[in-house]
Design a protein around this motif. Structure first.
Motif, PDB file in Angstrom:
ATOM      1  N   VAL A 139       0.868  -1.094   0.140  1.00 44.88           N
ATOM      2  CA  VAL A 139      -0.128  -0.049   0.072  1.00 44.88           C
ATOM      3  C   VAL A 139       0.968   1.280  -0.064  1.00 44.88           C
ATOM      4  O   VAL A 139       0.693   2.426  -0.747  1.00 44.88           O
ATOM      5  CB  VAL A 139      -0.764   0.065   1.122  1.00 44.88           C
ATOM      6  N   SER A 142       2.677   1.867  -3.248  1.00 46.32           N
ATOM      7  CA  SER A 142       1.837   2.287  -4.462  1.00 46.32           C
ATOM      8  C   SER A 142       1.644   4.006  -4.466  1.00 46.32           C
ATOM      9  O   SER A 142       1.118   4.442  -5.581  1.00 46.32           O
ATOM     10  CB  SER A 142       0.729   1.652  -4.391  1.00 46.32           C
ATOM     11  N   PHE A 143       1.964   4.642  -3.520  1.00 51.23           N
ATOM     12  CA  PHE A 143       1.691   6.211  -3.349  1.00 51.23           C
ATOM     13  C   PHE A 143       3.066   6.870  -3.931  1.00 51.23           C
ATOM     14  O   PHE A 143       4.175   6.357  -3.654  1.00 51.23           O
ATOM     15  CB  PHE A 143       1.311   6.410  -2.165  1.00 51.23           C
ATOM     16  N   PRO A 144       2.514   7.921  -4.805  1.00 54.24           N
ATOM     17  CA  PRO A 144       3.947   8.845  -4.893  1.00 54.24           C
ATOM     18  C   PRO A 144       4.687   9.277  -3.650  1.00 54.24           C
ATOM     19  O   PRO A 144       3.761   9.624  -2.591  1.00 54.24           O
ATOM     20  CB  PRO A 144       3.219  10.058  -5.630  1.00 54.24           C
ATOM     21  N   GLU A 146       5.805  11.920  -2.779  1.00 59.22           N
ATOM     22  CA  GLU A 146       5.498  13.428  -2.299  1.00 59.22           C
ATOM     23  C   GLU A 146       4.071  13.312  -1.388  1.00 59.22           C
ATOM     24  O   GLU A 146       3.978  14.051  -0.539  1.00 59.22           O
ATOM     25  CB  GLU A 146       5.144  14.081  -3.542  1.00 59.22           C
ATOM     26  N   VAL A 147       3.062  12.629  -1.824  1.00 62.10           N
ATOM     27  CA  VAL A 147       1.730  12.580  -1.342  1.00 62.10           C
ATOM     28  C   VAL A 147       1.777  12.103  -0.007  1.00 62.10           C
ATOM     29  O   VAL A 147       1.335  12.632   1.024  1.00 62.10           O
ATOM     30  CB  VAL A 147       0.653  11.587  -2.433  1.00 62.10           C
ATOM     31  N   ILE A 150       3.692  14.494   2.165  1.00 60.51           N
ATOM     32  CA  ILE A 150       2.952  15.432   2.839  1.00 60.51           C
ATOM     33  C   ILE A 150       2.014  15.015   3.886  1.00 60.51           C
ATOM     34  O   ILE A 150       1.568  15.570   5.231  1.00 60.51           O
ATOM     35  CB  ILE A 150       2.055  16.204   1.672  1.00 60.51           C
ATOM     36  N   MET A 151       1.398  13.780   3.764  1.00 59.20           N
ATOM     37  CA  MET A 151       0.533  13.341   4.661  1.00 59.20           C
ATOM     38  C   MET A 151       0.984  13.096   5.931  1.00 59.20           C
ATOM     39  O   MET A 151       0.669  13.663   7.207  1.00 59.20           O
ATOM     40  CB  MET A 151       0.031  11.935   4.158  1.00 59.20           C
ATOM     41  N   ILE A 152       2.312  12.440   5.774  1.00 58.02           N
ATOM     42  CA  ILE A 152       2.935  12.088   7.085  1.00 58.02           C
ATOM     43  C   ILE A 152       3.492  13.404   7.941  1.00 58.02           C
ATOM     44  O   ILE A 152       3.461  13.566   9.053  1.00 58.02           O
ATOM     45  CB  ILE A 152       4.349  11.055   7.018  1.00 58.02           C
TER      46      ILE A 152
ATOM     47  N   LEU B  26      -4.240   9.988  10.194  1.00 57.05           N
ATOM     48  CA  LEU B  26      -3.251  10.984  10.136  1.00 57.05           C
ATOM     49  C   LEU B  26      -3.566  12.357  10.226  1.00 57.05           C
ATOM     50  O   LEU B  26      -2.945  13.218  10.855  1.00 57.05           O
ATOM     51  CB  LEU B  26      -2.569  10.294   8.603  1.00 57.05           C
ATOM     52  N   VAL B 247       3.454   6.501 -11.699  1.00 48.61           N
ATOM     53  CA  VAL B 247       3.161   7.109 -10.340  1.00 48.61           C
ATOM     54  C   VAL B 247       4.119   8.117  -9.562  1.00 48.61           C
ATOM     55  O   VAL B 247       3.825   8.920  -8.896  1.00 48.61           O
ATOM     56  CB  VAL B 247       2.909   5.591  -9.418  1.00 48.61           C
ATOM     57  N   GLY B 251       3.683  12.331  -8.093  1.00 49.57           N
ATOM     58  CA  GLY B 251       4.102  13.013  -7.087  1.00 49.57           C
ATOM     59  C   GLY B 251       4.746  14.270  -7.367  1.00 49.57           C
ATOM     60  O   GLY B 251       4.832  15.563  -6.923  1.00 49.57           O
ATOM     61  N   ILE B 254       2.862  17.502  -8.349  1.00 51.44           N
ATOM     62  CA  ILE B 254       2.478  18.243  -7.354  1.00 51.44           C
ATOM     63  C   ILE B 254       3.496  19.539  -7.336  1.00 51.44           C
ATOM     64  O   ILE B 254       3.268  20.549  -7.342  1.00 51.44           O
ATOM     65  CB  ILE B 254       2.674  17.518  -5.989  1.00 51.44           C
ATOM     66  N   MET B 269      -4.024  20.537  -3.024  1.00 50.50           N
ATOM     67  CA  MET B 269      -3.706  19.705  -1.758  1.00 50.50           C
ATOM     68  C   MET B 269      -2.840  20.587  -0.946  1.00 50.50           C
ATOM     69  O   MET B 269      -2.739  20.739   0.593  1.00 50.50           O
ATOM     70  CB  MET B 269      -2.800  18.621  -1.955  1.00 50.50           C
ATOM     71  N   MET B 285      -6.666  13.479  -0.921  1.00 57.55           N
ATOM     72  CA  MET B 285      -5.709  12.380  -0.683  1.00 57.55           C
ATOM     73  C   MET B 285      -6.343  11.129  -1.235  1.00 57.55           C
ATOM     74  O   MET B 285      -6.014  10.207  -1.967  1.00 57.55           O
ATOM     75  CB  MET B 285      -5.588  11.826   0.827  1.00 57.55           C
ATOM     76  N   VAL B 292      -4.030   6.536  -8.729  1.00 60.14           N
ATOM     77  CA  VAL B 292      -2.924   5.725  -8.473  1.00 60.14           C
ATOM     78  C   VAL B 292      -3.544   4.143  -8.935  1.00 60.14           C
ATOM     79  O   VAL B 292      -2.962   3.452  -9.767  1.00 60.14           O
ATOM     80  CB  VAL B 292      -2.041   5.417  -7.232  1.00 60.14           C
TER      81      VAL B 292
END
Lengths: 299, 313
Positions: A139, A142-144, A146-147, A150-152, B26, B247, B251, B254, B269, B285, B292
């Motif tokens: 999981v 599979s995320f970029p 940067e996304v 930013i979330m963390i 989060l 993917v 990123g 952005i 965002m 998000m 993705v």
């Protein structure tokens, strides 16, 4: 990476078995023959030197403001010019190396410890724990970056330690996946069975019998991922999520320069070049090391 | 194939659910109270409490969580905490800008990268290969926002060929394209670096295969060998690389949107992040997560287009 003309067996290169040199010397010689890796290493060491000795190298204070000298173009006393507050861009770039390298290396180290442990345990123990860890890794991967980054950072809040932690969290899944496969294979080996048969604990088997066999690979990839981590640090501090001003980081310098790009290009361009050179150095070193570690992968 | 696509989307629902939950948590553990952030440090506690109540932040977490999920199921992304505008509306406005940017970037990368990769593989260890490898290593060391700034300085500030910022007028395709060019080129060049490198190594692997030697041995002309026999077989690894790096490119989009002030999803965002707009942030998000998942699905489906052996069941 240049054409390897020097690789000729009959000239007695490193391909000839020579009993007079130790394996360690052989590795060193192979390394020195890989020009990409050597150039990368030299630049990386230089950047590290700049970071360590920045107070000696920087001609001015990186934070002292002097608005009378605002936006001086690169010349004479200020070879990289000055920024909006009249601070010397060259000195700030020099000091910026500290945050970049500190965050880059320590986040990779932390991610390496966490991730490698996760991957090894998942492969070695199997079962539900394996599913849990490796799905989580899937999981996250599979995320970029940067996304997720930013979330963390939003969840943790900004600051040096949180930045290191956030990038380490992004790096850990990579190490987990890297350690997982080989551990799975090594687990079936006879010597691991033997170690277990003589009563070694799981921890001992993992540390003494499996880790040494995968550590080379982990180390090589950690060089490459240091490049990724440094770039990520730049991205996050460019977005204002890193170490807060006035502490100079290459990312936040570029961000403040962005507003005045048309009349003071130097404020953004020089720190950017510093990022590029540093990331490139680690990429070259990692690429070269990977070629040395596994000639089959050489492309 | 359609059934496969539907099943893939259904399989991704649990993953999406996990992502949603993580995002929800989060965003909630983030320091700082959005009501306090809006009203400022000098507002009275009563005023802050009243605003919290109006924003629904006084409810227990599980209730907020269920509302969030139920809203998503109905396609309702909630309202921005700051402006009160429905987030779905903001996303609908921003998404096309991000989609056109990302897909043009991927397209540029494929159009430049695959031929370059094939060419450098054929010229292995000669000057073009050396140049190509150096450039692609440099390309993948470039932070996307820095490359964007350099291109902007050259083409927009110095040569004044393209606008420096904005996304273009919605109804004017020419203006849209002019605004799209530099950001898309930024992502495209980085994508080119990745794809060149990977298609080169994919080609090198294939060129050593027996069937390539056979094709040469039977006297086929070189172009036939390269394109019909080698490239066709190298396409599968190339496609999976395009999928993976697409993917990565999301990123990058952005960062590039921030540099060029494009009113896309990334800018939305980052804006929501700065204002602590929880509702907008968590919904954006989710949109990225969906983005993705769709990209991964497209990658898997395209294997079937190039390899008749791939069956979707």
């Amino acid at each position: 990476m240049r054409p390897r003309k020097t690789r000729r067996i009959w000239k007695g290169g490193e391909n000839t078995p020579d009993s007079s040199i130790t394996p360690r010397q052989r590795i060193l010689r192979t390394f020195l023959k890989n020009r990409t890796a050597v150039i990368g290493a030299v630049i990386a060491v230089c950047v590290a030197g700049v970071a360590i000795f920045s107070p000696l190298i920087a001609p001015y204070s990186p934070v002292r403001q002097n608005v009378r000298y605002r936006f001086q173009p690169p010349q004479g006393a200020h070879i990289f010019g000055t920024d909006f507050y009249g601070r010397d861009v060259f000195s700030r770039v020099i000091y910026g190396a500290r945050i970049s390298l500190l965050v880059g290396t320590s986040s990779v180290l932390l991610g390496m410890v966490l991730g490698t442990a996760m991957g090894m345990v998942a492969a070695y123990r199997g079962g539900r724990l394996e599913t849990l860890i490796m799905r989580a890794v899937d999981v996250m991967m599979s995320f970029p970056d940067e996304v997720l980054g930013i979330m963390i950072m939003v969840a943790l809040g900004s600051g040096l330690f949180n930045l290191i932690l956030a990038i380490a969290i992004l790096m850990a899944p990579r190490f987990a996946r890297l350690a997982y496969g080989p551990t799975l294979a090594l687990r079936e080996r006879d010597y691991v069975d033997a170690a277990r048969a003589v009563g070694c604990s799981d921890i001992r088997v993992l540390f003494r019998h499996i880790l040494p066999n995968i550590f080379g690979e982990v180390l090589v990839m950690s060089t490459l991922w240091t490049a990724t981590a440094i770039r990520l640090e730049a991205n996050l501090s460019f977005l204002g999520l890193g170490v807060s001003p006035p502490t100079p980081t290459w990312g936040n310098m570029i961000r403040t320069g962005l507003d005045h790009l048309t009349d003071a290009w130097w404020v953004s361009v020089f720190p950017g070049a510093a990022i590029l050179v540093t990331v490139l150095a680690f990429n070259m070193l990692g690429d070269g090391l990977r070629d040395i570690a596994d000639p089959k992968l050489r492309t | 194939m359609f059934a496969y696509a539907v099943r893939r989307i259904l399989i991704s629902i649990p993953i999406l659910l996990i992502v949603l939950t993580i995002v929800f948590i989060l965003v909630r553990v983030a320091p700082g109270d959005p009501a306090r952030a809006i009203l400022g440090d000098y507002a009275s506690q009563e005023a802050v409490d009243a605003l919290r109540k109006r924003m629904g932040l006084d409810k227990p977490l599980w209730e907020q969580y269920l509302e969030f999920l139920w809203g998503l199921a109905r396609g309702d992304l909630g309202r921005s905490l700051i402006s009160g505008v429905p987030v779905a509306k903001q996303v609908a406005y921003a998404l096309p800008y991000t989609l056109e940017l990302t897909f043009t970037g991927i397209l540029i990368g494929v159009i430049l990268g695959v031929p370059l990769g094939v060419y450098t593989a054929l010229k292995r260890n000669r000057l073009p290969d050396y140049l190509g490898r150096t450039l692609s290593l440099a390309g993948l060391s470039f932070p996307s926002f820095y490359l964007g700034i350099l291109l902007m300085l050259l083409f927009a500030v110095k040569l004044r060929l393209f606008p420096t910022m904005g996304g273009g007028t919605p109804g004017d395709p020419v203006d849209r394209l002019r605004h799209l060019f530099l950001p898309a080129l930024t992502l495209g060049l980085i994508m080119t670096a990745y794809i060149t490198r990977m298609s080169r190594s994919a080609m090198l692997n294939v060129l050593n295969e027996d069937y390539v030697r056979t094709a040469r041995a039977k006297g086929l002309h070189e172009a036939g060998v390269v394109f019909r026999h080698a490239l066709k077989n190298a396409l599968i690894p190339i496609i999976s690389v395009v999928g993976v790096y697409s993917v990565v490119l999301i990123g990058g989009s952005i960062m590039v949107e921030i540099v060029f002030s494009r009113p896309g999803l990334g800018k939305l965002m980052v804006g929501a992040m700065m204002q602590r707009d929880y509702i907008a942030l968590q919904s954006i998000m989710v949109i990225y997560a969906g983005f993705v998942i769709v990209l991964n699905l497209l990658t898997d489906l395209s294997y079937g287009l190039v390899d008749p052996r791939v069956r979707y069941r």
